[in-house]
Motif scaffolding. Structure first.
Motif, mmCIF file in Angstrom:
data_model
loop_
_atom_site.group_PDB
_atom_site.id
_atom_site.type_symbol
_atom_site.label_atom_id
_atom_site.label_comp_id
_atom_site.label_asym_id
_atom_site.label_seq_id
_atom_site.Cartn_x
_atom_site.Cartn_y
_atom_site.Cartn_z
ATOM 1 N N ASP A 188 0.849 -1.194 0.000
ATOM 2 C CA ASP A 188 0.000 0.000 0.000
ATOM 3 C C ASP A 188 0.882 1.241 0.000
ATOM 4 O O ASP A 188 1.455 1.619 1.031
ATOM 5 N N CYS A 209 -9.928 4.833 5.457
ATOM 6 C CA CYS A 209 -9.774 4.523 4.030
ATOM 7 C C CYS A 209 -9.002 3.221 3.843
ATOM 8 O O CYS A 209 -9.320 2.412 2.976
ATOM 9 N N ARG A 210 -7.998 3.009 4.685
ATOM 10 C CA ARG A 210 -7.190 1.798 4.537
ATOM 11 C C ARG A 210 -8.013 0.548 4.864
ATOM 12 O O ARG A 210 -7.945 -0.465 4.176
ATOM 13 N N LYS A 260 -10.228 -0.162 2.058
ATOM 14 C CA LYS A 260 -9.442 -0.641 0.903
ATOM 15 C C LYS A 260 -9.156 -2.144 1.076
ATOM 16 O O LYS A 260 -9.309 -2.943 0.148
ATOM 17 N N TYR A 278 -8.270 -1.462 -5.825
ATOM 18 C CA TYR A 278 -7.006 -1.113 -6.483
ATOM 19 C C TYR A 278 -7.325 -0.131 -7.595
ATOM 20 O O TYR A 278 -8.464 -0.027 -8.028
ATOM 21 N N CYS A 289 -12.427 7.515 -0.616
ATOM 22 C CA CYS A 289 -11.801 6.226 -0.915
ATOM 23 C C CYS A 289 -11.047 6.204 -2.244
ATOM 24 O O CYS A 289 -9.976 5.607 -2.343
ATOM 25 N N TYR A 298 -7.628 7.645 -1.945
ATOM 26 C CA TYR A 298 -6.719 6.798 -1.162
ATOM 27 C C TYR A 298 -6.336 5.539 -1.948
ATOM 28 O O TYR A 298 -5.165 5.192 -2.064
ATOM 29 N N SER A 299 -7.330 4.841 -2.521
ATOM 30 C CA SER A 299 -7.050 3.545 -3.153
ATOM 31 C C SER A 299 -6.781 3.656 -4.649
ATOM 32 O O SER A 299 -6.287 2.709 -5.249
#
Length: 1547
Positions: free
Chosen positions: A953, A1150-1151, A1154, A1160, A1183, A1186-1187
Motif C-alpha cells: 500500500d 480509508c485503509r 481498501k 485497487y 476512498c 486513497y485507493s
C-alpha cells in the motif's frame, strides 16, 4: 325449588295509579338523593313486575296503571347513565378530517329497508309508546343531572376548533357531555389537574369543582382543562382542543384502576405468560337440586286427523274445493289473489307430474323421488310457493326452500350455494316473475351465483306446465320416515346447514300445534312471518292445510309501506289467530295514530314467533298497553320458542278468560352471566325480565343440560341448554354425520352419570330453565353467547341495552349488531350500529360513550370496540335483518368502513402479562474465568489485525489525504478517479487525478484571497451530489480549512429543509459557505427569507468561476491528530450530531475499507448514495483518492427520473462492487418490479456483481433486501451478493460485508421477538410464530474490535445476549463537535471502560443494541466467523411495561394487517403508545384501520395502543438514508401539524 327461584308475582286485583306510584316510590326511593322538599323519583329502576291485569278497580284503562317492561329497561339504562354523569371525567373525542364528516341531507334519505331487525329479531325496542311517558322521562333525567347536587357546576362546553392546518375538525367534550366509560369500582384517582381558582370538594371520591364562595346557585364558568389557563395559545384556540391536551385527558382517564385487579405474580424469564382470569371466589354458584325431565301433555289422537299432509290436501281439495286456503295481498293492502283448496290440489298435482316426467328424458329423468330440489320464491308470492311445496311432497321429492338471490354476490350466498351443492340440488323451482327478475348475463342466461352448483331453473306457473294424463295420480302414502323437506339454518360463523325433517315428524308437529293452539277447521289466520321457514312455514303452510284453515298472508313489502296492515286485516277478516314477530308489534305501535275503527276482539291467539328472545316482552307489553282499549285481550298474547333443529320447542296456550296471567322472572344479569338464576335483590339496574313461553309441547319431554361438555342435567337454579325428546323435531344436518350426532342424538345424564332416557334428545340451541308451574323460560340463544373473562353474556341483552340509551333518536331498532372476536386469548365484544343520517359528530360520540357506560353498568362487561356505520350500509339478510357473520367478517378484514369508532382496549384487556421487573444482571461479583462470563463465552469479536497485513500500500507512506492526492497527480496524472452520471446514464463529468489536484488548488487560492481564511477555519460545503463537492473538499484540505458537507435545501421545499442547513452552518461554527451559483441564489431568495433570517448567513462563496492563478504554497498540517473534517448527521430520533474526524482516523478508515473491499486503481465501483455524512461521504469523496480506484457516482435523486439508472450503470461498466442506500433499493424494487423482462431484453446483466452493499445505520431490512435479490435474480444477480454495512455516529463503519468469492453466505436466523424485549435471544426455526428474522450486519472491518456490554451496568455480556455494541478502532471519531462543550456526554460515548473484566481498553459506545454469535463458518484465516446482529438503536427503543420494544417490530406487525397501510411509525408519549399509519386508499377506509392496528399490536406484542393516527401517504418524515424520523413525527403530531385523516384515542 326452594327460595332460589322465587318469581315476583304481583298482586292481581286492583291497584290504583296512586297506589302504584306509592309502591314504585317505596322501591326506588332509596336510590336517589332527594332534593329538599321535592318528591320526584328519578329513573332508577325498580323492576316492578306488572303482570297483565284486568281493568283496574278504578275503572281506568289498564295502560295508565301498568308500568310496562318496555319502559323498564330504558329507565334502568337512563338511571345507570345518570349515576355516571355525576362522576365528571372527560373522554377525548376523536379528531376527524372535515372531508370525512359526511352531512347527508334528510330529503335524500329513506329509512332503511329494514325497519325490521335481524332475523332472530325482537331486539329491545327502546321506544316509549306514550308521549307523556317520554316527557316525564326527560324531566327525570334532567333533574337527575342538574338538580341532585347544588355544588356540581354542570357546564356543557364544546369547542369546535380547526387547527392551524385547517384540515382537522376536532371537537372536545367536557363535563356533562362527556361520560367516561367507567369501568371501575374504586373512586377515581384525583390527579392534580384542578383549577387554581376553584376550591375542590371531594365527595365520595367524586371530584366536584366548586366556584369560589359557592352559594346555592351554581356559577357558569368555562371549564379550563388542567392548567389550561397557563396554556392559552396565541390564536385563541383553547389548548384543550389540541392533541396534547387530549392525550393528557386520556392519561388521566386511564390512571383510574380497572375492575379486575391483576394478581401479583412474576413469570419466569422465558415464558411471558398471559394473566389467566381466575374465577371469582364470591361468584354465585348453583345450589338447587338436580332438575327432573319434564313431560308435556299426551298428544291426543283425534280420529279425523289425516294420515299425512298430502292426504289432508287431497281430502280438502276434493270435498271442499271452493274453500279459501290462502289470500295474498298487494302492496296497497288489497287482496291480490285467493287460492282455494281445489286449485291448490290440482296445481300441486300438475307440478308433481311435471317434476317427475317432464325433466330430463324418459330413460334418464332429472328428478327422482327422494331427490332434493331448491324452492326459490319471493316473499310476496306465498301461493306459488305453497303450490310448489305441496307439488314436491306429492312427487316425493325433498324441497329445500331458500331466499331469492338478488345479486351475484349476496351476503351469505356462497354458503347457501354450499348447502345446495352438498344436498346435490340440480333443479330450482321458481315463479314466473321471480325468474324474470333474476340477474341475467348479456346473453339472457341466468349466471351462476357465487358458490352455487349448476342448476336448471324450472318455472311452476300452470301455464308453463303440461297437464297430467287422466290416469296419472300421485302416490299418497301415510307419513313415514322419508325426508319431507330441508330447512336451512345460518350458524354463528355464517355457515349454512340443512336441517332434515321427516314426513312423520312434519305430521306429528302439525298435530302438536293443532292441539296446543286448538286450531279448528276453517279458522282464519293472519300471517306476517316468512312462510318459507320456521314458525311461518309451520303454521301458515303446513298446519293450516291439515285443518283446512284460511291464511291471510301479509308480504314484507306491504309491512314496510303500512306497518298497521296486519292489524287492519285481523279486523277486516275477523281473524282468530295472527302470527307475528315482536318487531311487527313494535312498528304497529310506532305507526299507530288513534285508528278509530280498529277492533281486535276477534283474536283468540297472537303467536309471537320470537317470544324466546327475552326482549320480546317489551313489545308485548307496549302493544297490549295501547291496543287493550281496542279489544285486545291480555291472555291472547302467546309467545313461543322455536329452533330449526327442534321445531316448536314451547308455546303459551291461549288462556281461559279471566284466569291468572302467568308470572314473570326478574333475574339478576350478574347471576345469569355466571349461569345461575338469582331473583334480583340488590342491584335493581341490571336485571332481565323474562316472560314464559308456555309449557312443553304435547307428547314431548324436555330437560335442561349444561351448555358445554357432557350433556349433564342442570340444577333447578342453573341456566342451561333446553333439549327435547319427541317425534316432532328435525333428524339431522344433511350430510354432516358428526354434527348431527352432537345435536340430534344427545343422551342427557344425571350427576351420577345415568342416562335420563333411552331415547335421544335434540339440542334446541336455546338457553333457559324450567320455572315454577312447569313453565319454560328462555334467557338467550347459544348462538348469541359470548364468554368474556369466564362470564357469559348474550348478544341480545347487549343490543337491548344499547338501544335503550337514547331510544330511537340515534340508531334504528334492528340495525345494530353485537358479536365477539378473539383477541389475546379471550373474546372481546364488538358493537356495530347504523347511525341515523341526521346525527352530528358530537351526537354520535356522545351516544357511543353513553352506550359504553350503560353496558358497563348493567352487564359489568367492557365493550372492546364500538363502531358506527352510515345508515343502510351493513350487509343484510334476505329479510332485511343484519347479516351478523358477514358484518363480523367485514370488521375483521377492515372492510366495514365505519364513520365513527371507539375502542376501549385499556378497559377490556385485563389478561396482559405482568410488567417485568428488572433482573439483576451479571455484576462484578459474578465469576469471570478467562473469557467466560457466568459460564458463557464473552461476546467479543474483531476484524483482521491491521498490523499483520502485508500489502504494497503506497498510500500508507502518507499521513494525510491531501498528500496522497498530490502524489497521485504526479505519478498517474491521467488516471480517472471519478465519473458522474446524469439521469440518462451518460457521463455528465469526470475527474482525473491531475484535474482534481488543479481544481482543488484554485479553491484553496479562492479561500485564501476572497475568504481571508486562516487554517483551522470551518467551511460549510453546500453542494448537490457531484464532482464540485469533491473538488471543494480537497480545496479545503489544501487551504488548511475544516470542511463540513451539508445537504443543500430542496428548491420545492425550502420552508422545511433550509432551517436544517442553517442549523448545521451555525452549530458547526462555519465562517464561510461554499456553494454553486444556483444554490447561493436560493439561499438569499424570497422563500428563504420566509424560512430563516438570511442576513445572518456567513459569507457565501460561489465556486462556479475560479481564479486562474496558483496558490503560493499548499498547506501541510503538522499533526495528524488534528481535525480533518466534521461529519454532521440528523439521527433517527431527530438529534443533530456532528462528530470530529482526525487525519489519522480518516486515513485509517480509508485503509480499512481498501483492505476489506480489495480496492485497487484497476477497479471500478458504482456508488449510489447521499454524499453528506457517514460511510456514504467516505465512499463518495475519500476512498478513490486513497485507493486509486474509479468511482462511478450516481446521485440518488436522478433515480426518481430514471429508476433503472443505477442498475444500468452497474451492468454497463461491468462493476464488481456497488454501494447503495435502502431508499435506492426500495425505489428499484417498487419502480422496476414489473420491468425485469424488458430490462433483460435491453441486455441488463448483473451477473458480474460480487457485492452490493446497503449502507445504513440500522437493523438490516431483511424483507427489502430479500425481495430485491429475488426480483433481480433473473438479471443474473447472485442471491448472496446483497449485504449490508453498519455504522453509527461514534464509528462511521464497523461492518462492511464483502463476500470473498461468494463462499460465505450472509447469515439469517430467527429469534423470539418477546425475548428481545428482555435483552435475551434464542434461536428458533425460521418462520416460527412470534419470531423475528435477523440478518448479520456485515463483516467486521480490519482493525475493528467489538464487545457487547450491558448498557446499564457496563459489564461484558455473554455470547448471544443482547446488549450495547461497543467498538474500539483506529477510525473511531474523536468526539462530538459541540458548541457548549458538553464534555460529560462526550467522554461517556467515546471513551467508556468496562466495569469488570478488561477494564483497560477504551471503547466507544455505539448506542445500538445487538448481539454476537459465533457461527460454524470459517473466514479466510481459518478462524470461526463471528457474526454481528444489530437489533436497533437504544435511544429509539421504547420502555413499556418494564421491557424494551423496538419500534420497527411493532411497525412491521402493523404494516402487515391491511393492504391499505403503506407505512407506519410508532412512538410513545406519556407512556401511551402512539401508532401513525399512512393510508393508501380512500379516506373512508381510515377508520377500518383502528381496530385492526389495536388487535395486531395486542396479539403480537402484548401492548395496548393508546392513540391511532391515520395520515396521508408521505406524512411520516424520512431522512436521506431512508430512516424514519419518529421524533419529528411526534413533535409534528403534538403540535397539530400532521393534518391527520383520523385520530382515535383508545380508552
Amino acid at each position: 325449588m326452594g327460595n332460589k327461584v322465587s318469581f315476583c308475582l304481583s298482586l292481581t286485583g286492583d291497584i290504583t295509579q296512586k297506589g302504584y306510584e306509592k309502591k314504585r316510590s317505596k322501591l326506588i326511593g332509596a336510590y336517589f338523593p332527594q332534593a329538599a322538599g321535592k318528591n320526584h323519583f328519578p329513573p332508577d329502576i325498580c323492576f316492578l313486575i306488572c303482570d297483565i291485569l284486568d281493568q283496574s278497580a278504578s275503572g281506568k284503562p289498564l295502560h295508565s296503571v301498568v308500568l310496562p317492561a318496555y319502559n323498564v329497561h330504558t329507565e334502568a339504562v337512563q338511571a345507570a347513565l345518570a349515576k355516571h354523569k355525576e362522576r365528571k371525567m372527560a373522554v377525548p373525542m376523536p379528531s376527524k378530517r372535515r372531508s370525512l364528516v359526511v352531512q347527508t341531507s334528510m330529503d335524500a334519505y329513506t329509512p332503511p329497508d329494514t325497519s325490521s331487525g335481524s332475523e332472530g329479531e325482537g331486539q329491545g325496542d327502546g321506544t316509549s309508546s306514550s308521549r307523556e311517558g317520554s316527557i316525564s322521562m326527560e324531566h327525570w333525567i334532567n333533574r337527575a343531572i342538574h338538580g341532585t347536587s347544588s355544588t356540581t357546576t354542570t357546564t356543557t362546553s364544546s369547542t369546535a376548533s380547526s387547527s392551524s392546518s385547517g384540515g382537522t375538525n376536532q371537537v372536545f367534550l367536557t363535563s356533562s357531555f362527556s361520560h367516561m366509560p367507567e369501568n371501575h369500582s374504586a373512586p377515581p384517582d384525583v390527579t392534580g389537574y384542578t383549577n387554581n381558582t376553584a376550591t375542590t370538594a371531594t365527595t365520595d371520591g367524586i371530584q366536584v369543582e366548586r366556584a369560589p364562595g359557592t352559594g346555592t346557585t351554581p356559577q357558569r364558568q368555562t371549564p379550563k382543562y388542567g392548567n389550561a389557563e397557563l396554556m392559552e395559545t396565541g390564536d385563541g384556540v383553547p389548548v384543550s382542543s389540541r392533541v396534547s391536551a387530549k392525550i393528557q385527558q386520556l392519561v388521566n382517564t386511564l390512571k383510574r384502576p380497572k375492575r379486575p385487579p391483576l394478581r401479583e405474580f412474576f413469570v419466569d424469564d422465558f415464558e411471558e405468560l398471559l394473566e389467566v382470569q381466575q374465577p371469582d371466589p364470591n361468584q354465585p354458584k348453583a345450589e338447587g337440586a338436580q332438575m327432573v325431565a319434564m313431560g308435556g301433555e299426551q298428544l291426543g289422537v283425534v280420529t279425523n286427523w289425516p294420515p299425512s299432509l298430502e292426504a289432508a290436501l287431497q281430502r280438502w281439495g276434493t270435498i271442499s274445493p271452493k274453500a279459501p286456503c290462502l289470500t295474498t295481498m298487494d302492496t296497497n293492502g288489497k287482496p291480490l289473489y285467493v287460492l282455494t283448496y281445489g286449485k291448490l290440489w290440482s296445481r300441486s298435482v300438475k307440478v308433481a307430474y311435471n317434476l317427475l316426467h317432464k325433466l330430463g328424458t324418459k330413460q334418464e329423468p332429472l328428478v327422482r323421488p327422494g331427490d332434493r330440489v331448491a324452492l326459490v320464491f319471493p316473499n310476496n308470492d306465498p301461493a306459488a310457493f305453497m303450490t310448489a311445496f305441496y307439488g314436491c311432497l306429492l312427487a316425493e321429492v325433498v324441497p329445500v326452500p331458500i331466499e331469492v338471490p338478488l345479486t351475484r354476490k349476496d351476503a351469505g350466498s356462497q354458503q347457501i350455494g354450499f348447502l345446495l351443492g352438498s344436498c346435490g340440488v340440480t333443479v330450482a323451482l321458481t315463479s314466473d316473475t321471480c325468474h324474470k327478475g333474476l340477474p341475467k348475463s348479456p346473453t339472457g342466461e341466468i349466471p351462476q351465483f357465487k358458490g352455487w352448483p349448476k342448476v336448471l331453473w324450472f318455472v311452476t306457473e300452470s301455464k308453463h306446465l303440461s297437464k297430467p294424463p287422466r290416469d296419472w295420480f300421485p302416490h299418497i302414502k301415510d307419513a313415514n320416515q322419508d325426508n319431507a323437506y330441508i330447512e336451512y339454518k345460518t350458524c354463528k360463523d355464517g355457515s349454512v346447514l340443512g336441517v332434515t325433517v321427516m314426513r312423520i315428524a312434519m305430521l306429528t308437529h302439525c298435530q302438536t300445534l293443532t292441539q296446543s293452539c286448538s286450531y279448528t277447521e276453517a279458522e282464519t289466520i293472519v300471517n306476517v312471518l316468512d312462510f318459507k321457514k320456521d314458525v311461518g312455514l309451520w303454521h301458515a303452510i303446513l298446519t293450516s292445510v291439515m285443518n283446512m284453515m284460511h291464511v291471510i298472508s301479509i308480504p314484507y313489502a306491504l309491512m314496510k309501506v303500512n306497518p298497521l296492515s296486519w292489524i287492519q286485516k285481523v279486523c277486516q277478516y275477523k281473524a282468530k289467530v295472527a302470527c307475528v314477530k315482536s318487531r311487527d308489534m313494535h312498528w304497529a305501535l310506532v305507526a299507530h295514530r288513534d285508528q278509530r275503527d280498529i277492533n281486535l276482539s276477534s283474536l283468540r291467539m297472537l303467536v309471537v314467533a320470537d317470544g324466546s328472545n327475552p326482549w320480546s316482552i317489551s313489545s308485548c307489553d307496549a302493544f297490549l298497553n295501547v291496543f287493550q282499549s281496542k279489544g285486545l285481550k291480555p291472555e291472547v298474547i302467546c309467545p313461543c320458542a322455536s329452533s330449526p333443529e327442534a321445531l316448536t320447542v314451547a308455546i303459551r296456550r291461549p288462556l281461559e278468560e279471566g284466569s291468572t296471567p302467568p308470572a314473570r322472572g326478574i333475574l339478576s344479569m350478574q347471576g345469569l352471566s355466571h349461569g345461575v338464576i338469582r331473583v334480583d335483590t340488590e342491584e335493581k339496574l341490571s336485571v332481565l325480565t323474562l316472560q314464559d313461553v308456555g309449557s312443553v309441547m304435547p307428547g314431548a319431554v324436555m330437560c335442561v343440560v349444561k351448555p358445554e361438555g357432557v350433556p349433564q342435567l342442570c340444577k333447578t337454579d342453573e341456566i342451561g341448554e333446553l333439549c327435547v325428546c319427541t317425534v316432532a323435531t328435525g333428524t339431522s344436518y344433511y350430510g354432516l354425520a358428526g354434527m348431527t350426532k352432537n345435536t340430534f342424538e344427545v343422551f342427557p345424564v344425571s350427576n351420577i352419570g345415568t342416562p335420563v332416557s333411552e331415547f335421544p334428545f335434540t339440542r334446541t340451541g336455546l338457553l333457559g330453565f324450567i320455572g315454577p308451574g312447569a313453565l319454560i323460560f328462555v334467557a338467550g340463544k347459544m348462538d348469541g353467547l359470548m364468554v368474556v373473562g369466564g362470564r357469559r353474556h348474550n348478544a341480545d341483552d347487549i343490543v337491548a341495552t344499547a338501544l335503550a340509551v337514547e331510544p330511537m333518536k340515534f340508531v334504528y331498532r334492528g340495525r345494530i349488531a353485537v358479536f365477539s372476536i378473539t383477541v389475546l386469548h379471550d373474546e372481546r365484544i364488538v358493537v356495530v350500529a347504523e347511525q341515523r343520517p341526521d346525527s352530528t359528530e358530537e351526537d354520535s360520540f356522545q351516544w357511543m360513550s353513553r352506550v359504553l357506560q350503560a353496558i358497563d353498568s348493567i352487564h359489568q362487561v367492557g365493550v372492546y370496540c364500538l363502531a358506527l356505520v352510515p345508515s343502510n350500509t351493513l350487509p343484510k339478510t334476505p329479510l332485511g335483518g343484519i347479516h351478523l357473520s358477514e358484518t363480523k367478517q367485514l370488521f375483521l378484514e377492515g372492510a366495514l368502513h365505519p364513520c365513527n369508532v371507539l375502542m376501549c382496549p385499556h378497559t377490556c384487556v385485563t389478561n396482559l402479562p405482568k410488567p417485568r421487573q428488572k433482573q439483576p444482571e451479571i455484576g462484578p461479583a459474578s465469576v469471570m474465568v478467562g473469557n467466560l462470563v457466568s459460564g458463557k463465552r464473552i461476546a467479543q469479536a474483531s476484524g483482521r489485525d491491521l498490523g499483520q497485513i502485508e500489502d504494497n500500500d503506497q498510500a500508507r507512506k502518507f499521513l494525510f489525504l491531501s498528500e496522497v492526492l498530490q502524489w497521485r497527480a504526479q505519478t498517474t496524472p491521467d488516471h480517472v478517479l471519478y465519473t458522474l452520471l446524469n439521469s440518462r446514464g451518460t457521463i455528465a463529468s469526470s475527474l482525473t487525478c491531475v484535474q482534481l489536484h488543479k481544481r482543488a488548488e484554485k479553491i484553496a487560492t479562492m479561500l485564501a484571497e476572497r475568504g481571508h481564511l486562516q487554517d483551522g477555519d470551518h467551511v460549510a460545503l453546500v453542494y448537490p451530489p457531484g464532482i464540485d463537492l469533491i473538488v471543494a473538499f480537497y480545496g479545503c484540505l489544501y487551504a488548511g480549512c475544516v470542511p463540513i458537507t451539508v445537504r443543500p435545501p430542496h428548491p420545492q421545499n425550502i420552508a422545511t429543509t433550509l432551517p436544517t442547513v442553517k442549523m448545521i452552518v451555525e452549530v458547526s461554527r462555519s465562517v464561510c459557505v461554499m456553494t454553486t451559483q444556483l444554490i447561493s441564489k436560493l439561499l438569499k431568495s424570497k422563500e428563504a427569507l420566509a424560512a430563516v433570517d438570511v442576513r445572518s448567513w456567513p459569507p457565501v462563496l460561489d465556486t462556479d468561476d475560479l481564479p486562474k492563478k496558483k496558490p503560493p504554497l499548499l498547506y501541510k498540517p503538522s499533526n495528524p491528530d488534528t481535525l480533518a473534517y466534521l461529519d454532521f448527521s440528523v439521527s433517527t430520533t431527530g438529534m443533530l450530531a456532528g462528530v470530529k474526524m482526525s487525519h489519522t482516523a480518516t486515513s485509517a478508515f480509508c485503509r480499512s475499507i481498501k483492505l476489506q473491499c480489495e480496492l485497487y486503481p484497476s477497479r471500478e465501483v458504482a456508488i449510489c448514495l447521499d454524499p453528506y455524512c457517514g460511510l456514504g461521504f467516505v465512499l463518495w469523496c475519500l476512498c478513490s483518492v486513497y485507493s486509486g480506484h474509479q468511482s462511478i457516482l450516481i446521485p440518488p435523486s436522478e433515480l426518481e427520473v430514471n429508476p433503472a439508472l443505477w442498475l444500468s450503470a452497474v451492468s454497463q461498466y461491468k462493476v464488481r462492487d456497488t454501494f447503495c442506500s435502502y431508499s435506492v433499493m426500495e425505489l428499484c424494487t417498487k419502480g422496476l418490479g414489473l420491468q425485469t423482462d424488458s430490462l433483460k431484453s435491453r441486455g441488463l446483466d448483473l451477473s458480474r456483481v460480487r457485492t452490493c452493499v446497503v449502507v445504513a445505520e440500522e437493523r438490516p431490512r431483511i424483507a427489502l433486501t430479500q425481495s430485491f435479490s429475488k426480483l433481480f435474480k433473473d438479471l443474473g444477480l447472485h442471491p448472496r451478493a446483497v449485504s449490508t454495512s453498519f455504522g453509527c455516529r461514534v464509528n462511521l463503519a464497523i461492518c462492511l460485508q464483502v463476500s470473498q468469492g461468494l463462499t460465505t453466505s450472509i447469515l439469517v436466523f430467527s429469534v423470539f421477538i418477546s425475548l428481545l424485549r428482555t435483552l435475551r435471544t434464542r434461536l428458533v426455526e425460521r418462520g416460527s410464530p412470534h419470531s423475528l428474522p435477523l440478518m448479520e450486519s456485515g463483516k467486521i472491518l480490519p482493525g475493528v474490535r467489538i464487545i457487547i456490554a450491558n448498557p446499564e451496568t457496563k459489564g461484558p455480556m455473554g455470547e448471544s445476549h443482547l446488549g450495547e455494541i461497543w467498538v474500539h478502532s483506529g477510525h473511531n471519531a474523536s468526539g462530538y463537535f459541540t458548541v457548549y462543550g458538553d464534555e460529560a456526554l462526550q467522554s461517556d460515548h467515546f471513551s467508556s471502560r468496562l466495569s469488570f473484566g478488561d477494564t483497560q481498553t477504551v471503547w466507544a459506545r455505539t448506542g445500538y443494541l445487538g448481539f454476537l454469535r459465533r457461527t460454524e463458518l470459517t473466514d479466510a484465516s481459518g478462524e470461526r466467523h463471528d457474526a454481528l446482529y444489530v437489533v436497533g438503536a437504544l435511544e429509539e427503543a421504547m420502555e413499556l411495561r418494564g421491557m424494551r420494544y423496538h419500534p420497527i417490530d411493532i411497525e412491521t406487525s402493523v404494516i402487515r394487517t391491511h393492504k391499505s397501510i403503506t407505512e407506519c411509525a410508532v412512538f410513545t408519549w406519556t407512556n401511551l403508545l402512539v401508532v401513525v399509519v399512512e393510508l393508501d386508499g380512500s379516506e373512508q377506509e381510515a377508520l377500518d384501520l383502528v381496530p385492526l392496528v389495536t388487535n395486531v399490536v395486542l396479539e403480537e406484542h402484548y401492548l395496548i395502543v393508546g392513540v391511532v393516527v391515520v395520515v396521508d401517504i408521505g406524512v411520516i418524515p424520512i431522512n436521506s438514508r431512508g430512516e424514519k424520523q419518529r421524533m419529528h413525527l411526534r413533535d409534528g403530531f403534538l403540535a397539530d401539524q400532521l393534518d391527520p385523516i383520523y385520530v382515535a384515542y383508545n380508552m
